[in-house]
Scaffold this motif. Structure first.
Motif, mmCIF file in Angstrom:
data_model
loop_
_atom_site.group_PDB
_atom_site.id
_atom_site.type_symbol
_atom_site.label_atom_id
_atom_site.label_comp_id
_atom_site.label_asym_id
_atom_site.label_seq_id
_atom_site.Cartn_x
_atom_site.Cartn_y
_atom_site.Cartn_z
ATOM 1 N N CYS A 1 0.819 -1.219 0.000
ATOM 2 C CA CYS A 1 0.000 0.000 0.000
ATOM 3 C C CYS A 1 0.851 1.267 0.000
ATOM 4 O O CYS A 1 0.325 2.360 -0.271
ATOM 5 C CB CYS A 1 -0.919 0.014 1.225
ATOM 6 N N LEU A 2 2.143 1.149 0.293
ATOM 7 C CA LEU A 2 3.015 2.317 0.429
ATOM 8 C C LEU A 2 4.023 2.434 -0.702
ATOM 9 O O LEU A 2 5.021 3.149 -0.569
ATOM 10 C CB LEU A 2 3.750 2.266 1.770
ATOM 11 N N THR A 3 3.789 1.732 -1.816
ATOM 12 C CA THR A 3 4.697 1.765 -2.955
ATOM 13 C C THR A 3 3.957 2.186 -4.211
ATOM 14 O O THR A 3 2.738 1.983 -4.319
ATOM 15 C CB THR A 3 5.327 0.371 -3.179
ATOM 16 N N PRO A 4 4.656 2.771 -5.195
ATOM 17 C CA PRO A 4 4.018 3.152 -6.462
ATOM 18 C C PRO A 4 3.401 1.942 -7.156
ATOM 19 O O PRO A 4 3.960 0.841 -7.114
ATOM 20 C CB PRO A 4 5.174 3.720 -7.289
ATOM 21 N N GLN A 5 2.268 2.173 -7.810
ATOM 22 C CA GLN A 5 1.499 1.057 -8.376
ATOM 23 C C GLN A 5 1.712 0.839 -9.866
ATOM 24 O O GLN A 5 1.168 -0.107 -10.428
ATOM 25 C CB GLN A 5 0.011 1.274 -8.092
ATOM 26 N N ASP A 6 2.474 1.708 -10.526
ATOM 27 C CA ASP A 6 2.784 1.489 -11.942
ATOM 28 C C ASP A 6 4.148 2.082 -12.259
ATOM 29 O O ASP A 6 4.764 2.755 -11.421
ATOM 30 C CB ASP A 6 1.701 2.062 -12.861
ATOM 31 N N ALA A 7 4.638 1.813 -13.489
ATOM 32 C CA ALA A 7 5.993 2.221 -13.857
ATOM 33 C C ALA A 7 6.163 3.736 -13.836
ATOM 34 O O ALA A 7 7.196 4.256 -13.407
ATOM 35 C CB ALA A 7 6.340 1.664 -15.235
ATOM 36 N N ALA A 8 5.144 4.474 -14.312
ATOM 37 C CA ALA A 8 5.246 5.930 -14.351
ATOM 38 C C ALA A 8 5.373 6.508 -12.948
ATOM 39 O O ALA A 8 6.196 7.396 -12.693
ATOM 40 C CB ALA A 8 4.030 6.515 -15.067
ATOM 41 N N ALA A 9 4.567 6.006 -12.020
ATOM 42 C CA ALA A 9 4.640 6.483 -10.642
ATOM 43 C C ALA A 9 5.972 6.100 -10.000
ATOM 44 O O ALA A 9 6.541 6.864 -9.211
ATOM 45 C CB ALA A 9 3.474 5.914 -9.836
ATOM 46 N N PHE A 10 6.481 4.918 -10.331
ATOM 47 C CA PHE A 10 7.783 4.494 -9.807
ATOM 48 C C PHE A 10 8.881 5.422 -10.303
ATOM 49 O O PHE A 10 9.743 5.862 -9.530
ATOM 50 C CB PHE A 10 8.078 3.056 -10.234
ATOM 51 N N ARG A 11 8.874 5.722 -11.620
ATOM 52 C CA ARG A 11 9.909 6.596 -12.166
ATOM 53 C C ARG A 11 9.859 7.984 -11.532
ATOM 54 O O ARG A 11 10.894 8.596 -11.279
ATOM 55 C CB ARG A 11 9.768 6.688 -13.687
ATOM 56 N N ALA A 12 8.653 8.467 -11.287
ATOM 57 C CA ALA A 12 8.521 9.769 -10.642
ATOM 58 C C ALA A 12 9.083 9.725 -9.215
ATOM 59 O O ALA A 12 9.800 10.637 -8.787
ATOM 60 C CB ALA A 12 7.058 10.195 -10.626
ATOM 61 N N ALA A 13 8.772 8.651 -8.491
ATOM 62 C CA ALA A 13 9.242 8.525 -7.110
ATOM 63 C C ALA A 13 10.751 8.301 -7.038
ATOM 64 O O ALA A 13 11.415 8.745 -6.107
ATOM 65 C CB ALA A 13 8.515 7.378 -6.411
ATOM 66 N N ALA A 14 11.286 7.593 -8.046
ATOM 67 C CA ALA A 14 12.715 7.266 -8.050
ATOM 68 C C ALA A 14 13.542 8.275 -8.828
ATOM 69 O O ALA A 14 14.764 8.126 -8.923
ATOM 70 C CB ALA A 14 12.921 5.870 -8.645
ATOM 71 N N ASP A 15 12.884 9.278 -9.432
ATOM 72 C CA ASP A 15 13.575 10.290 -10.231
ATOM 73 C C ASP A 15 14.333 9.641 -11.378
ATOM 74 O O ASP A 15 15.493 9.973 -11.660
ATOM 75 C CB ASP A 15 14.529 11.110 -9.355
ATOM 76 N N GLU A 16 13.674 8.681 -12.042
ATOM 77 C CA GLU A 16 14.245 8.000 -13.205
ATOM 78 C C GLU A 16 13.798 8.702 -14.477
ATOM 79 O O GLU A 16 12.742 9.334 -14.518
ATOM 80 C CB GLU A 16 13.770 6.541 -13.240
ATOM 81 N N PRO A 17 14.570 8.595 -15.581
ATOM 82 C CA PRO A 17 14.142 9.150 -16.864
ATOM 83 C C PRO A 17 12.836 8.507 -17.313
ATOM 84 O O PRO A 17 12.502 7.389 -16.901
ATOM 85 C CB PRO A 17 15.285 8.778 -17.809
ATOM 86 N N PRO A 18 12.065 9.161 -18.194
ATOM 87 C CA PRO A 18 10.735 8.663 -18.556
ATOM 88 C C PRO A 18 10.716 7.437 -19.432
ATOM 89 O O PRO A 18 9.746 6.715 -19.457
ATOM 90 C CB PRO A 18 10.104 9.855 -19.278
ATOM 91 N N SER A 19 11.746 7.157 -20.197
ATOM 92 C CA SER A 19 11.716 5.981 -21.077
ATOM 93 C C SER A 19 13.129 5.510 -21.326
ATOM 94 O O SER A 19 14.095 6.259 -21.186
ATOM 95 C CB SER A 19 11.045 6.302 -22.422
ATOM 96 N N TYR A 20 13.238 4.228 -21.735
ATOM 97 C CA TYR A 20 14.553 3.626 -21.915
ATOM 98 C C TYR A 20 14.582 2.794 -23.185
ATOM 99 O O TYR A 20 13.589 2.206 -23.592
ATOM 100 C CB TYR A 20 14.907 2.678 -20.749
ATOM 101 N N PRO A 21 15.771 2.665 -23.797
ATOM 102 C CA PRO A 21 15.921 1.743 -24.917
ATOM 103 C C PRO A 21 16.080 0.327 -24.411
ATOM 104 O O PRO A 21 16.345 0.106 -23.237
ATOM 105 C CB PRO A 21 17.231 2.214 -25.573
ATOM 106 N N THR A 22 15.923 -0.620 -25.325
ATOM 107 C CA THR A 22 16.248 -2.001 -24.997
ATOM 108 C C THR A 22 17.751 -2.130 -24.975
ATOM 109 O O THR A 22 18.426 -1.744 -25.926
ATOM 110 C CB THR A 22 15.660 -2.966 -26.045
#
Length: 434
Positions: free
Chosen positions: A405-426
């Motif tokens: 209940c205390l963690t982001p529920q999708d990749a976009a929310a995770f990236r926002a919380a972790a300050d990650e770039p919005p998209s990545y290459p393979t």
């Protein structure tokens, strides 16, 4: 049994389908041996206790020595995988853990046993992040959790096969033979991975220095920056809760059945296989649900852990072996639904260059549970009873549910919380293709 297969999109090229399927089969085999190696010690604990005159607390320490090293090597394993390539580190791990497994069969004292189990844990500790990186580099994001769910179902399947195979072996040839046999299987897995693992998928962008194995130091995220991502540690705590249940049960159920109900090792192996089969099915189902929901692990983990907590309490107080096994199966099935959803959002949200270390942080939480739960439960069983020891596992279900209940529920929310770039290459690694 037939090799595991993974459905692929009809539109996917045949070469891609083959890469995914071969990768899944090989990682499935490697993880099967990895997990079987860990489970052997639980099945022979009564024999070790008798030979070396160990109480339950000391027996728990034998198990936790492995997890101490295993936990400490998760993040270094991720760094090695990001630096040298997942394939290469996976091969190192297979070789070294097979050697230390074989040496465990030569142990002559409690101190030597602890030292060998610690070394074995260090060797296996570099494997999970490397294997995760191997899979990420050979699958597409939309199929990753289903693929990983199939791979990780090997753990539960190992929990079915290992007691059925090891118990008769130990009964006839003694406990040392179990370690030598699993070491031989590790060498076979090493040969198979080295010979047949496909190359990573081609990169889909032109930024050859975007990160990962072939990039320079400036392209690789700093370890300190990754470890400071508090959101990753919340997922690690979720894994801690899950693994508290798993390793608490795996360690002490064989001893409980033997000491409290007089069940032979061979019969105990057959009984243990029942909940393990349920765990295998739940792991695959959890992975497919995570893919379908695009993360949203709370929808799976909270109800699953609620059911697991109730079933654990009923199991701990069951008056008969039948009741113990039935409630234990329900608990393990419900808890195992959580395994793949814990990984879904971090794997979708982390950059390719961060996957090795990032996944290692999550796995680290689970291995700390493996280090703590066995001796704590052993001490509780010595001081009070096995009922109190098994009741302790409810704490794991509670921790996992709260963290869901205390963690982001999708990749976009995770990236926002972790300050990650919005998209990545393979990611494609030159070293892994070698």
């Amino acid at each position: 049994m037939p090799a595991p297969t993974l459905p692929a999109s009809p539109a996917a090229p045949s070469a891609h389908r083959r890469t995914v399927r071969v990768t899944v089969v090989l990682l499935f085999a490697a993880w099967l041996v990895d997990y079987a190696d860990r489970l052997v010690i639980n099945l022979v604990l009564p024999s070790l206790g008798a030979e070396f005159d160990l109480d339950r607390t000391q027996q728990g320490l034998v198990v936790s020595a492995f997890f101490l090293a295993y936990a400490l090597c998760q993040i270094p394993g991720g760094l090695l995988a990001d630096r040298f390539g997942g394939r290469r580190v996976t091969l190192w791990a297979l070789l070294t853990w097979s050697v230390f497994t074989a040496l465990t069969g030569l142990a002559w004292s409690f101190a030597v046993l602890l030292a060998l189990r610690f070394a074995f844990g260090a060797a296996e500790g570099i494997f999970p992040p490397a294997a995760m990186k191997v899979l990420v580099e050979r699958t597409r994001p939309e199929e990753r959790m289903s693929a990983n769910g199939t791979v990780m179902s090997s753990n539960a399947l190992a929990a079915v096969i290992t007691p059925l195979a090891v118990a008769p072996l130990v009964a006839v040839f003694g406990w040392r033979s179990a370690f030598w046999s699993t070491a031989a299987l590790g060498i076979l897995a090493l040969v198979a991975v080295r010979r047949w693992l496909p190359a990573p998928l081609p990169r889909t962008d032109s930024a050859e220095d975007a990160g990962g194995d072939a990039g320079g130091e400036t392209a690789r995220p700093a370890l300190r920056a990754i470890l400071r991502k508090g959101v990753l540690w919340r997922f690690a705590l979720m894994m801690f809760g899950y693994n508290t249940i798993v390793w608490g049960l795996n360690t002490w159920v064989p001893s409980y059945l033997s000491e409290e109900h007089g069940v032979s090792l061979t019969s105990a192996g057959a009984l243990i296989a029942v909940p393990a089969l349920g765990a295998a099915l739940a792991t695959v189902l959890g992975g497919r649900l995570a893919d379908r929901l695009g993360g949203h692990h709370r929808r799976i983990i909270v109800p699953g852990m609620t059911v697991a907590a109730v079933a654990l309490l009923l199991m701990a107080n069951a008056p008969s072996v039948l009741g113990f096994v039935v409630f234990g199966t329900v608990a393990v099935f419900a808890a195992s639904l959580a395994y793949m959803p814990i990984f879904a959002v971090p794997l979708a949200g982390l950059s390719p260059a961060s996957v090795g270390v990032g996944s290692a942080v999550v796995i680290f939480g689970g291995q700390v549970a493996g280090m703590i739960a066995p001796p704590v439960m052993g001490a509780l069983a010595d001081a009070f009873s096995f009922q109190v020891a098994f009741g302790f596992l409810v704490l794991g279900a509670l921790i996992a549910a709260v963290m869901a209940c205390l963690t982001p529920q999708d990749a976009a929310a995770f990236r926002a919380a972790a300050d990650e770039p919005p998209s990545y290459p393979t990611l494609r690694t030159a070293k892994d293709s070698a």
